[in-house]
Design a protein around this motif. Structure first.
Motif, PDB file in Angstrom:
ATOM      1  N   SER A   1      -0.623  -0.088 -28.062  1.00 39.82           N
ATOM      2  CA  SER A   1       0.189  -1.302 -28.116  1.00 39.82           C
ATOM      3  C   SER A   1       0.235  -2.056 -26.796  1.00 39.82           C
ATOM      4  N   PHE A   2      -0.230  -1.447 -25.722  1.00 39.62           N
ATOM      5  CA  PHE A   2      -0.193  -2.096 -24.410  1.00 39.62           C
ATOM      6  C   PHE A   2      -1.604  -2.233 -23.846  1.00 39.62           C
ATOM      7  N   ASP A   3      -1.729  -2.999 -22.776  1.00 38.56           N
ATOM      8  CA  ASP A   3      -3.018  -3.227 -22.122  1.00 38.56           C
ATOM      9  C   ASP A   3      -3.071  -2.481 -20.799  1.00 38.56           C
ATOM     10  N   VAL A   4      -4.298  -2.237 -20.330  1.00 39.23           N
ATOM     11  CA  VAL A   4      -4.507  -1.473 -19.093  1.00 39.23           C
ATOM     12  C   VAL A   4      -5.537  -2.171 -18.214  1.00 39.23           C
ATOM     13  N   VAL A   5      -5.246  -2.234 -16.916  1.00 41.48           N
ATOM     14  CA  VAL A   5      -6.263  -2.601 -15.933  1.00 41.48           C
ATOM     15  C   VAL A   5      -6.831  -1.289 -15.398  1.00 41.48           C
ATOM     16  N   PRO A   6      -8.069  -0.953 -15.729  1.00 40.64           N
ATOM     17  CA  PRO A   6      -8.631   0.343 -15.303  1.00 40.64           C
ATOM     18  C   PRO A   6      -8.859   0.395 -13.804  1.00 40.64           C
ATOM     19  N   SER A   7      -8.872   1.598 -13.271  1.00 38.33           N
ATOM     20  CA  SER A   7      -9.053   1.771 -11.826  1.00 38.33           C
ATOM     21  C   SER A   7     -10.502   1.593 -11.401  1.00 38.33           C
ATOM     22  N   VAL A   8     -11.442   1.920 -12.291  1.00 41.31           N
ATOM     23  CA  VAL A   8     -12.873   1.848 -11.971  1.00 41.31           C
ATOM     24  C   VAL A   8     -13.649   1.263 -13.148  1.00 41.31           C
ATOM     25  N   SER A   9     -14.884   0.831 -12.882  1.00 41.76           N
ATOM     26  CA  SER A   9     -15.738   0.287 -13.944  1.00 41.76           C
ATOM     27  C   SER A   9     -16.294   1.381 -14.835  1.00 41.76           C
ATOM     28  N   LYS A  10     -16.666   2.496 -14.204  1.00 36.27           N
ATOM     29  CA  LYS A  10     -17.185   3.646 -14.939  1.00 36.27           C
ATOM     30  C   LYS A  10     -16.272   4.838 -14.668  1.00 36.27           C
ATOM     31  N   VAL A  11     -16.007   5.611 -15.715  1.00 37.58           N
ATOM     32  CA  VAL A  11     -15.036   6.688 -15.588  1.00 37.58           C
ATOM     33  C   VAL A  11     -15.473   7.741 -14.568  1.00 37.58           C
ATOM     34  N   ASN A  12     -16.806   7.834 -14.312  1.00 37.54           N
ATOM     35  CA  ASN A  12     -17.313   8.833 -13.358  1.00 37.54           C
ATOM     36  C   ASN A  12     -17.699   8.221 -12.014  1.00 37.54           C
ATOM     37  N   ASP A  13     -17.215   7.013 -11.701  1.00 38.74           N
ATOM     38  CA  ASP A  13     -17.501   6.390 -10.398  1.00 38.74           C
ATOM     39  C   ASP A  13     -17.011   7.271  -9.246  1.00 38.74           C
ATOM     40  N   ILE A  14     -17.843   7.429  -8.240  1.00 41.10           N
ATOM     41  CA  ILE A  14     -17.456   8.151  -7.024  1.00 41.10           C
ATOM     42  C   ILE A  14     -17.118   7.112  -5.953  1.00 41.10           C
ATOM     43  N   LEU A  15     -15.894   7.165  -5.448  1.00 44.27           N
ATOM     44  CA  LEU A  15     -15.424   6.166  -4.489  1.00 44.27           C
ATOM     45  C   LEU A  15     -15.356   6.749  -3.083  1.00 44.27           C
ATOM     46  N   ASN A  16     -15.585   5.897  -2.116  1.00 43.98           N
ATOM     47  CA  ASN A  16     -15.436   6.271  -0.709  1.00 43.98           C
ATOM     48  C   ASN A  16     -14.002   5.964  -0.285  1.00 43.98           C
ATOM     49  N   PHE A  17     -13.295   6.973   0.154  1.00 46.41           N
ATOM     50  CA  PHE A  17     -11.882   6.815   0.498  1.00 46.41           C
ATOM     51  C   PHE A  17     -11.677   5.728   1.550  1.00 46.41           C
ATOM     52  N   ASN A  18     -12.521   5.705   2.571  1.00 46.38           N
ATOM     53  CA  ASN A  18     -12.370   4.726   3.656  1.00 46.38           C
ATOM     54  C   ASN A  18     -12.632   3.298   3.190  1.00 46.38           C
ATOM     55  N   ASP A  19     -13.480   3.143   2.160  1.00 50.20           N
ATOM     56  CA  ASP A  19     -13.756   1.812   1.630  1.00 50.20           C
ATOM     57  C   ASP A  19     -12.596   1.277   0.800  1.00 50.20           C
ATOM     58  N   ILE A  20     -11.892   2.182   0.152  1.00 47.68           N
ATOM     59  CA  ILE A  20     -10.860   1.770  -0.803  1.00 47.68           C
ATOM     60  C   ILE A  20      -9.493   1.597  -0.141  1.00 47.68           C
ATOM     61  N   MET A  21      -9.105   2.535   0.682  1.00 48.48           N
ATOM     62  CA  MET A  21      -7.754   2.522   1.217  1.00 48.48           C
ATOM     63  C   MET A  21      -7.553   1.409   2.241  1.00 48.48           C
ATOM     64  N   PRO A  22      -6.468   0.635   2.121  1.00 44.72           N
ATOM     65  CA  PRO A  22      -6.182  -0.446   3.065  1.00 44.72           C
ATOM     66  C   PRO A  22      -5.832   0.097   4.444  1.00 44.72           C
ATOM     67  N   ASN A  23      -6.032  -0.727   5.460  1.00 42.62           N
ATOM     68  CA  ASN A  23      -5.776  -0.307   6.838  1.00 42.62           C
ATOM     69  C   ASN A  23      -4.310  -0.420   7.240  1.00 42.62           C
ATOM     70  N   SER A  24      -3.547  -1.178   6.479  1.00 43.67           N
ATOM     71  CA  SER A  24      -2.129  -1.362   6.808  1.00 43.67           C
ATOM     72  C   SER A  24      -1.356  -1.717   5.550  1.00 43.67           C
ATOM     73  N   VAL A  25      -0.023  -1.649   5.667  1.00 45.34           N
ATOM     74  CA  VAL A  25       0.832  -2.023   4.540  1.00 45.34           C
ATOM     75  C   VAL A  25       0.665  -3.504   4.224  1.00 45.34           C
ATOM     76  N   ASP A  26       0.572  -4.321   5.259  1.00 49.46           N
ATOM     77  CA  ASP A  26       0.422  -5.763   5.054  1.00 49.46           C
ATOM     78  C   ASP A  26      -0.870  -6.091   4.315  1.00 49.46           C
ATOM     79  N   GLU A  27      -1.961  -5.389   4.674  1.00 49.80           N
ATOM     80  CA  GLU A  27      -3.232  -5.623   3.991  1.00 49.80           C
ATOM     81  C   GLU A  27      -3.136  -5.197   2.528  1.00 49.80           C
ATOM     82  N   ALA A  28      -2.523  -4.054   2.271  1.00 54.98           N
ATOM     83  CA  ALA A  28      -2.350  -3.577   0.902  1.00 54.98           C
ATOM     84  C   ALA A  28      -1.501  -4.545   0.089  1.00 54.98           C
ATOM     85  N   LYS A  29      -0.444  -5.048   0.691  1.00 61.02           N
ATOM     86  CA  LYS A  29       0.431  -6.003   0.006  1.00 61.02           C
ATOM     87  C   LYS A  29      -0.321  -7.285  -0.321  1.00 61.02           C
ATOM     88  N   GLU A  30      -1.126  -7.766   0.597  1.00 58.99           N
ATOM     89  CA  GLU A  30      -1.902  -8.985   0.373  1.00 58.99           C
ATOM     90  C   GLU A  30      -2.884  -8.803  -0.790  1.00 58.99           C
TER      91      GLU A  30
END
Length: 338
Positions: A89-118
């Motif tokens: 009954s609800f919609d979802v924005v998925p976290s990745v394009s493919k369920v088995n995507d391998i992500l690089n932590f340093n690429d994904i995580m923001p450098n600061s709270v302000d950057e994450a908020k933006e």
């Protein structure tokens, strides 16, 4: 005006994603438009649900759509549409394009709270205004992203369990959010509770209720039979009570109605068996049936003690009653030890 609800937890394994999915489903069933954003890009529980919903299709998004991880990977510089997938009954924005995507932590995580908020604010601009509720299924613990999700949300809901480690980690998370000085409400809900009679209170934090431990609900999460089990469960009933408490405090319009028929008739018995597996529930109920059937002849006798001593049938009935009591005690005690 839409409401943004941030679902957080001090540690993993509290049942945060399950609670988010059930809550979103119940609110959407009340004819509200609900979207859940899977911000837990590494664990990606809600995205895994989409994977099974799409008959185990590895690729979840379309080529011209962006999942959550792309917004953080490209720091909000997106030229595609945001990916919004239908789930129940609800919609979802998925976290990745493919369920088995391998992500690089340093690429994904923001450098600061302000950057994450933006980045979060940019992502929210891509979400259509039609949604009355947006739920953030955030990752466990605390980091720059958690701080930012709390800042952009109307309120946060911290999910914990009734063990000491969960309590401490949730305390630490809440205190850290308070320390950041963001004056946003934080509510607390206790999940997988085995002792529903125990009362909880937390200094400076609104506690909205406990959700009972339900073995069938936990075991069925993600299966085809999950939503059928939820509709009949104590889990759903107590979550409705908790949400209505929160809705009253926050003056929300989305009050939920409980129409569940109690299959066992008595709330006390249901509380006892909610933590048991299906097999053990059968064992428990069989014990009750044995007690009722074996004690019925005893109530027909006026001089009970003398009759028992001289009537082997009644003595057998009493022994059988003892067996039923033993079955109930054994299955309950054995379950609580696990």
């Amino acid at each position: 005006m839409r409401k943004i609800v941030n679902i957080i937890s001090g540690k993993g394994g509290t049942g945060k994603t399950l609670l988010t999915a059930v809550l979103a489903e119940m609110i959407a069933d009340q004819r509200a438009s609900v979207l859940v954003v899977d911000l837990d890009v590494f664990v990606r529980g809600l995205t895994a649900l989409l994977y099974f919903k799409k008959n185990e299709t590895i690729k979840i998004t379309q080529n011209n759509e962006c999942p959550v991880s792309d917004f953080f990977k490209y720091k909000g510089k997106i030229i595609k549409n945001i990916s919004i997938c239908k789930y129940s009954s609800f919609d979802v924005v998925p976290s990745v394009s493919k369920v088995n995507d391998i992500l690089n932590f340093n690429d994904i995580m923001p450098n600061s709270v302000d950057e994450a908020k933006e980045i979060l604010e940019i992502m929210l601009k891509y979400i259509p205004e039609q949604y009355e509720y947006i739920f953030f299924d955030s990752r466990a613990g605390f980091d720059e992203l958690i701080a930012a999700t709390h800042q952009v949300s109307d309120f946060s809901l911290c999910v914990d369990e009734d063990d000491d480690i969960s309590k401490i980690t949730s305390d630490n998370l809440i205190e850290q959010l308070k320390k950041d000085g963001i004056n946003k409400p934080i509510f607390r809900i206790r999940n997988k509770t085995r002792n529903m009679k125990k009362e909880y209170s937390f200094s400076g934090i609104d506690f909205i209720g406990s959700i009972p431990f339900d073995m069938d609900v936990l075991n069925s999460f993600g299966t085809k039979n999950f939503w059928n089990i939820i509709k009949k469960s104590l889990y759903r009933e107590y979550l409705i009570k908790a949400w209505n408490t929160l809705a009253k405090k926050m003056e929300l319009d989305s009050y939920l109605v409980e129409e569940r028929v109690k299959p066992l008739g008595m709330q006390t018995i249901e509380n006892c068996v909610s933590g048991l597996s299906s097999f053990n529930r059968i064992f428990f109920m069989l014990g009750i049936i044995i007690i009722v059937l074996s004690t019925y002849p005893l109530f027909l006798e006026s001089d009970l003690f003398k009759t028992i001593l001289h009537d082997s049938k009644l003595l057998i009935s009493l022994s059988t009653c003892g067996l039923g009591i033993f079955m109930i005690i054994f299955v309950t005690f054995f379950n609580n030890r696990k």
